[in-house]
Scaffold this motif. Sequence first.
Motif, short mmCIF file in Angstrom:
data_model
loop_
_atom_site.label_atom_id
_atom_site.label_comp_id
_atom_site.label_asym_id
_atom_site.label_seq_id
_atom_site.Cartn_x
_atom_site.Cartn_y
_atom_site.Cartn_z
N GLY A 98 0.81 -1.21 0.00
CA GLY A 98 0.00 0.00 0.00
C GLY A 98 0.85 1.25 0.00
N VAL A 99 0.19 2.40 0.17
CA VAL A 99 0.93 3.66 0.17
C VAL A 99 1.69 3.87 1.47
CG1 VAL A 99 -0.41 4.90 -1.56
CG2 VAL A 99 -1.20 4.88 0.79
N HIS A 100 1.19 3.28 2.58
CA HIS A 100 1.92 3.32 3.84
C HIS A 100 2.07 1.88 4.33
CE1 HIS A 100 0.80 7.51 3.98
NE2 HIS A 100 -0.49 7.20 4.05
N THR A 101 3.04 1.68 5.23
CA THR A 101 3.11 0.40 5.94
C THR A 101 2.02 0.44 7.02
OG1 THR A 101 4.58 1.14 7.71
CG2 THR A 101 5.62 0.44 5.64
N CYS A 102 1.88 -0.66 7.75
CA CYS A 102 0.82 -0.71 8.76
C CYS A 102 1.08 0.31 9.87
CB CYS A 102 0.69 -2.11 9.33
SG CYS A 102 0.29 -3.29 8.02
N ALA A 103 2.36 0.63 10.14
CA ALA A 103 2.68 1.63 11.17
C ALA A 103 2.89 3.02 10.54
CB ALA A 103 3.91 1.20 11.95
N LYS A 104 2.38 3.19 9.33
CA LYS A 104 2.36 4.50 8.65
C LYS A 104 3.73 5.05 8.23
CE LYS A 104 -2.18 6.12 9.98
NZ LYS A 104 -2.61 5.80 11.31
N HIS A 105 4.63 4.16 7.90
CA HIS A 105 5.87 4.56 7.23
C HIS A 105 5.60 4.43 5.72
CE1 HIS A 105 8.54 4.66 10.84
NE2 HIS A 105 7.47 4.07 11.33
N PRO A 106 6.48 4.94 4.85
CA PRO A 106 6.15 4.86 3.42
C PRO A 106 6.06 3.42 2.92
CG PRO A 106 8.11 6.25 3.81
CD PRO A 106 7.74 5.66 5.12
N GLY A 107 5.02 3.13 2.14
CA GLY A 107 4.86 1.81 1.52
C GLY A 107 5.41 1.84 0.10
N SER A 108 5.39 0.69 -0.56
CA SER A 108 6.04 0.60 -1.89
C SER A 108 5.07 0.76 -3.07
CB SER A 108 6.77 -0.74 -2.03
OG SER A 108 7.89 -0.78 -1.17
N PHE A 109 3.80 1.09 -2.80
CA PHE A 109 2.84 1.24 -3.91
C PHE A 109 3.35 2.28 -4.92
CE2 PHE A 109 -1.04 3.23 -5.74
CZ PHE A 109 -1.51 2.12 -6.41
N GLU A 110 3.42 1.87 -6.18
CA GLU A 110 3.93 2.69 -7.27
C GLU A 110 5.43 3.02 -7.15
OE1 GLU A 110 2.38 2.76 -9.86
OE2 GLU A 110 0.31 3.43 -9.73
N HIS A 111 6.11 2.37 -6.20
CA HIS A 111 7.57 2.51 -6.09
C HIS A 111 8.20 1.11 -6.14
CE1 HIS A 111 7.75 6.77 -4.78
NE2 HIS A 111 6.59 6.51 -4.21
N GLU A 112 7.43 0.12 -6.59
CA GLU A 112 7.88 -1.28 -6.44
C GLU A 112 9.25 -1.52 -7.07
OE1 GLU A 112 4.89 -0.37 -7.54
OE2 GLU A 112 3.37 -1.34 -6.28
N PHE A 113 9.42 -1.07 -8.33
CA PHE A 113 10.67 -1.42 -9.03
C PHE A 113 11.87 -0.68 -8.46
CE2 PHE A 113 9.64 -4.42 -12.40
CZ PHE A 113 8.27 -4.48 -12.23
N SER A 114 11.68 0.60 -8.10
CA SER A 114 12.83 1.34 -7.55
C SER A 114 13.16 0.85 -6.14
CB SER A 114 12.59 2.85 -7.58
OG SER A 114 11.35 3.14 -6.97
#
Length: 382
Positions: A98-114
């Motif tokens: 998702g856009v955040h992790t469960c503890a609200k750090h940045p998630g990898s949504f739309e950043h998967e490849f980088s």
Amino acid sequence: MKNKFVVKTPPMGWNSWNTFYDKISEELIISTADAMVENGLREAGYEYLIIDDCWSSKERDENGNLVADPEKFPNGMKSVIDYVHSKGLKFGIYSCCGVHTCAKHPGSFEHEFSDAKQFAEWGVDYLKYDNCFRPSSVPGEILYRRMSMALRSSGRDILFAACQWGRDEVHRWIRSTGAHTFRSTIDIQDSWRSVEQIANSQFEHMYSNAQGCFNDMDILIVGMHGGGFNPETSVGGCTDTEYQTHFVLWAMMNSPLIIGCDVRNMTEKTKEILTNKDVIAVNQDPDCRSCYKLDTYGSPDAFVLVKPLSDGDYAVGYFNFGDAPAHVELHFWDMGLSMQAGHGLDFYDCLKHEQLGVKSEYYSATVESHGCRLYRCRIKEI
Ligand code: GAL
């Protein structure tokens, strides 16, 4: 990198979440790596040291990259990973689809490849990939396929540990995404009821657990004894008998064996449970066959699990989920041994490390409340 077998048997390691929650740091990772070597865990097969949520800063940098929290990791992530590798261990990291992790750090949504490329550059060997803050319009199947592909294109062999909590009938499709393990349940808690609930929820899914992609029944609570900083996990603790049963269940059901206690301060009993070679051999059997469940004659709360092993032996577990001792009796014809076969079973006790001799027709044991037995049985002429 093409189609390399990243994982042949259920992965084994340690994860920071159950005990340390957001209280992670370079010092914790270094001292844990040291402890895993010194107390024989690495030698026993625990090879991944995995850092869970809360390792990164709350924002990406100006180039869109994830950055390690500078207070927790003042020398950055690569130097910690290099240290873990220098101890002969592999390193696991955590992100989210998702856009955040469960503890609200940045998630990898739309950043998967980088992100995958960055993990590969740091030397990451394992990615736990969570399921929070995910756009509801994009099916999980697509998001897990996406990160799987990103990891495959990263230039490094990275074990892909999907953490989708068993939602959306994940066991039906996760193998085809390329993931190597998949979390099949909600979060474990340090209590017997949680162990019982997770095991009961997975018996019907054992068919989907096999080589290449293993059903992850969550991080072990063995040895936590009600301690740790995680308010969701730390809810009272279990007895050593219950921790033993939990470990044998996870081993028999081919779950990854990921330790969740503070391995720098383990009791002798915790170490004995976690490093039992005979139990680990059942979990790590190269055939990775799933087990089947048999009702037993005597107690409705007791049951038997049977797992065929690659050398022709059978691992046989007796379990008692009831609150009173139970008489557990296995009749060998339920395993396929006809009375006319002229064969019995030679029993070896994997918890006491003792030969019990050849038994014919049936074998019974009285199992204490929440307890278990684990035998390795060889077919013998009688
Ligand atoms: C949950 C996950 C836990 C832990 C936590 C971190 O979704 O099931 O194992 O990773 O997130 O925030």
